[in-house]
Design a protein around this motif. Structure first.
Motif, PDB file in Angstrom:
ATOM      1  N   UNK A 368       0.805  -1.220   0.000  1.00 31.99           N
ATOM      2  CA  UNK A 368       0.000   0.000   0.000  1.00 31.99           C
ATOM      3  C   UNK A 368       0.836   1.267   0.000  1.00 31.99           C
ATOM      4  N   UNK A 369       2.099   1.140   0.274  1.00 30.49           N
ATOM      5  CA  UNK A 369       2.911   2.333   0.469  1.00 30.49           C
ATOM      6  C   UNK A 369       3.837   2.532  -0.707  1.00 30.49           C
ATOM      7  N   UNK A 370       3.927   3.769  -1.143  1.00 33.62           N
ATOM      8  CA  UNK A 370       4.708   4.098  -2.336  1.00 33.62           C
ATOM      9  C   UNK A 370       6.165   3.731  -2.130  1.00 33.62           C
ATOM     10  N   UNK A 371       6.657   3.900  -0.923  1.00 31.76           N
ATOM     11  CA  UNK A 371       8.061   3.610  -0.692  1.00 31.76           C
ATOM     12  C   UNK A 371       8.368   2.132  -0.851  1.00 31.76           C
ATOM     13  N   UNK A 375      10.100  -0.785  -8.274  1.00 26.78           N
ATOM     14  CA  UNK A 375      10.301  -1.977  -9.071  1.00 26.78           C
ATOM     15  C   UNK A 375       9.047  -2.795  -9.297  1.00 26.78           C
ATOM     16  N   UNK A 376       7.908  -2.285  -8.827  1.00 22.76           N
ATOM     17  CA  UNK A 376       6.701  -3.103  -8.949  1.00 22.76           C
ATOM     18  C   UNK A 376       6.242  -3.188 -10.393  1.00 22.76           C
ATOM     19  N   UNK A 377       6.811  -2.366 -11.247  1.00 23.18           N
ATOM     20  CA  UNK A 377       6.467  -2.459 -12.652  1.00 23.18           C
ATOM     21  C   UNK A 377       6.855  -3.790 -13.265  1.00 23.18           C
ATOM     22  N   UNK A 378       7.796  -4.451 -12.623  1.00 20.75           N
ATOM     23  CA  UNK A 378       8.177  -5.773 -13.102  1.00 20.75           C
ATOM     24  C   UNK A 378       7.084  -6.783 -12.821  1.00 20.75           C
ATOM     25  N   UNK A 383      -0.597  -3.000 -15.231  1.00 18.94           N
ATOM     26  CA  UNK A 383      -1.208  -2.111 -14.241  1.00 18.94           C
ATOM     27  C   UNK A 383      -0.465  -0.793 -14.147  1.00 18.94           C
ATOM     28  N   UNK A 384       0.848  -0.887 -14.025  1.00 17.36           N
ATOM     29  CA  UNK A 384       1.613   0.343 -13.863  1.00 17.36           C
ATOM     30  C   UNK A 384       1.645   1.148 -15.150  1.00 17.36           C
ATOM     31  N   UNK A 385       1.489   0.459 -16.278  1.00 22.32           N
ATOM     32  CA  UNK A 385       1.392   1.209 -17.531  1.00 22.32           C
ATOM     33  C   UNK A 385       0.105   2.031 -17.546  1.00 22.32           C
ATOM     34  N   UNK A 386      -0.982   1.391 -17.144  1.00 18.99           N
ATOM     35  CA  UNK A 386      -2.248   2.122 -17.059  1.00 18.99           C
ATOM     36  C   UNK A 386      -2.121   3.267 -16.066  1.00 18.99           C
ATOM     37  N   UNK A 435       4.066  14.641  -7.735  1.00 22.27           N
ATOM     38  CA  UNK A 435       3.658  13.530  -6.875  1.00 22.27           C
ATOM     39  C   UNK A 435       3.257  12.281  -7.613  1.00 22.27           C
ATOM     40  N   UNK A 436       3.123  12.338  -8.950  1.00 25.14           N
ATOM     41  CA  UNK A 436       2.846  11.089  -9.665  1.00 25.14           C
ATOM     42  C   UNK A 436       4.090  10.487 -10.309  1.00 25.14           C
ATOM     43  N   UNK A 437       4.962  11.342 -10.798  1.00 24.75           N
ATOM     44  CA  UNK A 437       6.122  10.817 -11.520  1.00 24.75           C
ATOM     45  C   UNK A 437       6.981   9.874 -10.681  1.00 24.75           C
ATOM     46  N   UNK A 438       7.268  10.213  -9.405  1.00 22.54           N
ATOM     47  CA  UNK A 438       8.124   9.290  -8.647  1.00 22.54           C
ATOM     48  C   UNK A 438       7.528   7.888  -8.563  1.00 22.54           C
ATOM     49  N   UNK A 439       6.204   7.794  -8.515  1.00 20.83           N
ATOM     50  CA  UNK A 439       5.595   6.472  -8.433  1.00 20.83           C
ATOM     51  C   UNK A 439       5.887   5.698  -9.717  1.00 20.83           C
ATOM     52  N   UNK A 440       5.653   6.364 -10.844  1.00 20.50           N
ATOM     53  CA  UNK A 440       5.845   5.685 -12.122  1.00 20.50           C
ATOM     54  C   UNK A 440       7.316   5.362 -12.329  1.00 20.50           C
TER      55      UNK A 440
END
Lengths: 617, 543
Positions: A368-371, A375-378, A383-386, A435-440
């Motif tokens: 649940x936490x961004x930190x 690497x979750x894009x792997x 999902x992360x593309x969307x 605030x969105x770019x770091x997540x992606x």
């Protein structure tokens, strides 16, 4: 041209009927869940059937119910439903997105094996019924009725988890929405009636223009504040981040689409039909509303920067984006209003995608936490593309829905010669990226052991100065970027990463025997951390962590939902989880792109042009 | 016997005689009380329907002179019974609630012909309060109501109930005495006790007065005493202190009955005297009276809700809630007669007062029946003990939830309709502080009502405190398996044992409860019916 039709009533009632069917089939989950889908499709069908007529300038009126006759006069307050362009805009959006959310919710609730699913789906159906009722309400009394019923219907969804946090969030939610609705909107409705002898939309503007300005302004303020509670205007927004304890389908459809949009919809009705932009300009109250909206959209973006819990960050983003709509409406110019209204569907599609992604990540990886999402894009590439596409749209990147509405808003602000609001929107766009770019970026280009530090999340407010930033840490949760080399990552990322896999600084000799330049407290801390890290490596590690909001960036006892080390690499073939959830994510993300590329052909902009054409400026 | 003006007589006399019959029959054969009460009330139902039909569909006000003394020199010498639009609707409420309570009392008790005798006496007294046209006769019936209620509160012979009844007796009698003093002053100033003649005399229309008597010291003092006395009966803050104990300690069926009707009768009496005896003209001449009424009522609204939030026992929460809700009704009456209120505002406020009076009777009676049911199903007497009952007693919890939301004022229930009219009246009259209090009452009511929803549905059953020694003994007898560390499970076991041991709510109770909840919603849509029915009365008061 007003056509008499039962369709507005049918659209409201179809999911009310579904409530009974859902409750009756509580023993058969597949039957029960298919009632939800069936009701959503039926609702969408009924609303969509009214779209051609509405685009041609017609509206559909259902038979009105006499509710409260005024003694001594022949005026009667009625409960009336009428589907006009503005109502169809909201109803179409809500019913279409409910179809996708129904599938998603089934996947989510079953994926987590949630309790009380019957109550969940029944309350969902009730909420959508109330939302469409708000959309089609023809006067203030009716919109108030459905507004209150929406609060009642969504409460079980907020308090769904039945633990202390959920109950507290539920209490806060009820307090805010009943204060906003039951007190402020009712007060405004009563005052408008006293001033204008009617509450029918479109029939009150002239009387309000001629009434005592103080009372007219008071009524505007009451209604704006009342609807503003649900629309997340500061300082009445505080219920929304706390309501994120609800299951993600709730956070997505209701608190990004139905409930909050009903608040901005109320403000749209207020500005466009109860008062009309001409009267609002005369009274001079538009500028105050615009100022509140501008304040909200900037400050909530700043607060969002510091949220580590993904859903809370999305909640503050929602607060910010809703104020785009309110700002557009408050600027009173035709282009600004167009932009504000277009942002209703645009934001809905984008935010729903983002929430769906967050929920899917929760179900599949318990993260649940961004930190922890480096690497979750792997693990979840589609999902992360969307997520990336929707996030781009939120920032206003062309080809995604958010760009078009923002374009209109910017032009609209300049058109009414209030360029400062255009500047606010531009700053907000930058903050959105921030605030969105770091997540992606973190999802695709970083991995758990080697993520860069996130000073916005970890640092104290106000930053750190000089020597304090160089080597020591200010508190238990602070990253240092001076220790070791960059490739090693910082203490923070080492501690957040899975301890049994990647090399952690705890096992280096320099940390077991810290050197003199560190303060005694810091030495002690390093020693302790080294001991804990060594211990943690030895023991099995699969503890789930609690989703509290008091989350420190450094947490010593979590797991990546069972994975050890780096994320498992899933290809781009959709194997990352259930298609019940992945399908809706991709569909809604695609919708956001379609809305960004052909907004007019995608009906929504056409509806909005129809709406704006009918407004008296 | 086809003269409908005998219906008011029947409505009063029938239950009084039946009370005596019940007591007498109890000597011969115990256990006949319930049957006698039901038979009486069904007969009253017929009379009430006949009366309502005549009042609303034809003749308007129905008048009956007891003893046929006539009007020598145009002054009524005897007692007149008057049934107008306001009385008829309260009569209907009394009959419906009485039948509902009888359905509940069959299973919850108390039993015994003495109980049903007192019940019928109370019923007769209430009918008398509502149907009389004479202020002294009103005092007599208020005393009958009071005495019967004191007996009923103590009827299950528990010591706490006896203390509560005694408290109520002392405070209630004081209130009635104050009312009597006020009546005495009015009599001294005008020489008549008949309501219609009093109104005429106060307005200066009688032969022997020189002009309007509104500012006469005796009259103003009379109003003050009457108002305070009736506020004691209606439990307006700060004269409410008898109510929480009386409601909490009385047997469950009794609480449902008196909460729905006794304070309602007190508020009705105040409305009747303010509208028909003193009339808005008095309040125009003495504006301080109107301000005093609305101020006291507004304070009651806020104080009642605030006190309700602090309570943990279910019946006490509802008792303080009544203090708040009757504050709304009295505020509406005050707005209707207020000099600042235009005729439009006054009309709205009158309709609001009546709708809320009736609506609150239905809602509060229903809530107390729900409390009774949940107490019998799961032994739940405090809010914490309600935890998780949403699953175990779904219909009862659902009905309680609907009634609680109606109390808060969620549309489209009757709780909202009344409050809406009152708010409209207040804003139309421009009395902003009172309007603000009325609007804020939604959130104040939510503060204590939402806790019920939360406990019933969103708190797990294991969070309920377990019962006392029996449960502990049961746990220990398990052979020590339920250790301290297992306390959660032991709590659940003990709580489930409560559920298993409890007698359970009867069908009659559930029917009455669901009926009350349905009625609360249906009446919410009956705005047209209410307004049409009350229109003659409203036009008469707001001239």
């Amino acid at each position: 041209m007003v056509e008499q039709s039962l369709r507005p009533l049918a659209a409201v009632l179809v999911s009310a009927v579904a409530i009974a069917l859902i409750v009756a089939s509580y023993r058969h989950p597949n039957v029960r869940d298919s009632w939800s889908v069936a009701a959503a499709v039926a609702k969408f069908g009924i609303v969509a059937s009214m779209v051609p007529g509405v685009l041609g300038g017609e509206s559909y009126r259902a038979p009105a119910l006499a509710f409260a006759p005024i003694p001594g006069s022949d005026v009667t307050l009625t409960l009336a439903l009428e589907a006009d362009a503005l109502g169809v805009l909201f109803a179409l959006l809500a019913s279409l997105l409910w179809i996708f959310t129904s599938f998603y919710a089934v996947g989510y609730m079953r994926g987590l094996d949630e309790h009380a699913q019957t109550r969940f789906f029944a309350s969902f159906a009730a909420s959508l019924s109330a939302a469409v009722g708000i959309a089609f309400a023809a006067n203030l009394v009716t919109i108030f009725l459905f507004y209150e019923l929406l609060s009642v219907a969504t409460y079980p969804l907020v308090a769904h988890d039945e633990d202390g946090e959920a109950r507290a969030a539920g209490r806060k939610y009820l307090t805010y929405t009943f204060f906003g609705g039951g007190v402020l909107v009712l007060a405004g409705t009563v005052l408008v009636f006293v001033l204008a002898d009617t509450t029918t939309f479109g029939a009150t503007a002239q009387a309000l223009g001629n009434a005592d300005p103080t009372l007219a302004k008071a009524a505007f303020a009451l209604l704006a504040a009342g609807f503003g509670v649900k629309a997340g205007l500061m300082p009445l927004h505080s219920w929304l981040p706390d309501a994120m304890v609800a299951p993600t389908p709730v956070s997505g459809l209701l608190h990004a689409v139905a409930v909050v949009k009903s608040g901005v919809f109320g403000i749209a009705r207020l500005v466009l039909e109860v008062y009309s932009p001409a009267v609002v300009a005369d009274l001079g109250v538009g500028i105050y509303l615009a100022a509140v909206a501008a304040f909200t959209l900037l400050v909530s973006s700043l607060i969002a920067l510091r949220q580590d819990h993904l859903k809370r960050r999305l909640a503050y983003s929602t607060v910010s984006q809703l104020s785009y709509i309110v700002l557009g409406l408050a600027l009173l110019g035709p282009t600004a209003i167009k932009g504000g209204l277009l942002h209703i569907p645009a934001h809905a599609f984008m935010k729903l995608t983002l929430f769906f992604c967050a929920g899917f990540i929760h179900v599949e990886t318990h993260t649940d936490y961004i930190s922890e999402m480096d690497g979750i894009g792997k693990r979840m590439p589609l999902t992360m593309a969307a997520f990336a596409v929707a996030a781009a749209g939120m920032a206003g990147i062309p080809l995604v829905a958010g760009f078009v509405s923002k374009w209109f808003l910017l032009i609209g602000a300049v058109e009414v010669e209030q360029t400062i609001f255009a500047l606010a929107l531009l700053v907000s766009g930058v903050l959105n990226i921030a605030y969105f770019w770091p997540i992606v970026y973190g999802a695709f280009f970083e991995s758990p052991g080697e993520a860069d530090s996130k000073p916005l999340l970890e640092g104290p407010i106000g930053g750190r100065f000089g020597a304090a930033a160089a080597g020591t840490s200010g508190g238990p949760a602070v990253a240092t970027d001076g220790v070791g080399n960059g490739a090693d990552g910082s203490d923070e990322s080492a501690s957040t990463s899975d301890d049994s896999g990647s090399p952690s600084t705890g096992t280096y000799a320099v940390d077991r025997n810290p050197s003199d330049h560190l303060s005694p407290e810091e030495q002690e801390r390093r020693r302790r951390e080294a001991a804990e890290a060594a211990e943690a490596e030895a023991t099995a590690e699969d503890e789930s962590h609690d989703d509290t909001d008091h989350h420190d960036v450094v947490h010593d006892d979590h797991g990546h939902g069972g994975t050890t080390g780096d994320w498992e690499a899933i290809g781009w073939t959709g194997k990352e989880g259930s298609w019940l959830m992945l399908g809706p994510i991709l569909a809604v993300a695609a919708g956001a792109v379609v809305l960004g590329v052909v907004p007019y052909q995608a009906v929504f902009l056409h509806l909005i042009e129809e709406i704006v054409a009918g407004v008296a400026f | 016997m086809s003269d409908v003006s005998l219906a008011p007589v029947g409505l009063i006399v029938l239950p009084l005689i039946a009370a005596a019959v019940a007591l007498a029959a109890g000597v011969a054969r115990e256990r006949t009380g319930w049957a006698i009460a039901v038979a009486t009330l069904l007969a009253e139902g017929g009379l009430a329907a006949w009366l309502a039909n005549a009042v609303y569909r034809g003749r308007g006000e129905i008048l009956h002179e007891l003893g046929d003394y006539g009007r020598p020199e145009e002054f009524a010498v005897g007692i007149e019974l008057v049934a107008d639009e306001l009385s008829a609707i309260v009569v209907l409420l009394i009959v419906v609630v009485s039948l509902g309570v009888l359905a509940v009392a069959r299973s919850t008790g108390p039993r015994g012909n003495a109980f049903f005798g007192a019940f019928l006496l109370l019923n007769g007294g209430l009918m008398g309060v509502v149907l009389t046209g004479d202020v002294f006769n009103l005092f007599v019936f208020l005393e009958i109501v009071g005495l019967a209620t004191y007996a009923l509160v103590a009827s299950d012979r528990r010591p706490d109930a006896a203390v509560a009844a005694l408290k109520y007796l002392i405070v209630g009698t004081t209130g009635a005495s104050l009312y009597l003093l006020g009546v005495g002053y009015l009599f001294m100033a005008t020489g008549t006790l008949n309501m219609a003649d009093l109104a005429a005399a106060l307005a200066g229309n009688a032969a022997f007065v020189d002009g309007p008597l509104y500012t006469n010291t005796l009259v103003v003092a009379g109003f003050a005493f009457i108002a305070v006395g009736l506020f004691v009966k209606a439990a307006i803050y700060p004269l409410h202190a008898w109510q929480p104990d009386a409601y909490a300690e009385a047997p469950d069926a009794v609480t449902a009955y008196i909460s729905a009707l006794v304070s309602t009768a007190g508020a009705y009496a105040f409305a009747r005297i303010a509208f028909d005896v003193f009339t808005p003209a008095f309040f125009e001449a003495v504006p301080a009276a109107a301000w005093a009424v609305v101020t006291l009522a507004s304070v009651s609204v806020v104080a009642g809700s605030t006190l309700a939030v602090t309570q943990t026992r279910i019946k006490r929460v509802f008792a303080y809630s009544s203090v708040s809700q009757f504050g709304l009704v009295v505020a509406a009456v005050g707005i209707a007669v207020h000099p600042a209120a235009s005729p439009d505002a006054a009309r709205l406020a009158i309709v609001g007062a009546v709708v809320h009076l009736i609506g609150h009777g239905v809602i509060k009676g229903g809530l107390f029946v729900a409390a009774a049911g949940l107490a019998r199903t799961a032994g739940a007497r405090t809010l914490d003990e309600l935890s998780g009952l949403g699953r175990e007693a779904p219909f009862q919890s659902g009905a309680m939830a609907v009634l609680a939301l109606s109390l808060v004022g969620v549309p489209p229930t009757v709780g909202f309709l009344g409050k809406f009219y009152i708010a409209l009246g207040a804003v139309e009259a421009g009395i902003w502080p009172v309007a603000a209090v009325i609007l804020l009452s939604t959130v104040l009511t939510l503060a204590y009502a939402a806790r019920f929803l939360e406990r019933l549905y969103f708190t797990p059953r294991s969070a309920a405190p377990s019962a006392g020694a029996d449960a502990a003994a049961g746990v220990a007898a398990d052979g020590g398996e339920n250790t301290a560390a297992d306390g959660g499970d032991a709590g659940v076991d003990a709580v489930e044992q409560d559920v298993a041991d409890a007698p359970g709510a009867s069908l009659g109770l559930k029917l009455a409860l669901v009926g009350a909840a349905l009625l609360a919603v249906v009446l919410g849509f009956a705005g047209v019916e209410f307004a049409d029915a009350l229109e003659p009365f409203v036009t008469e008061v707001v001239r």
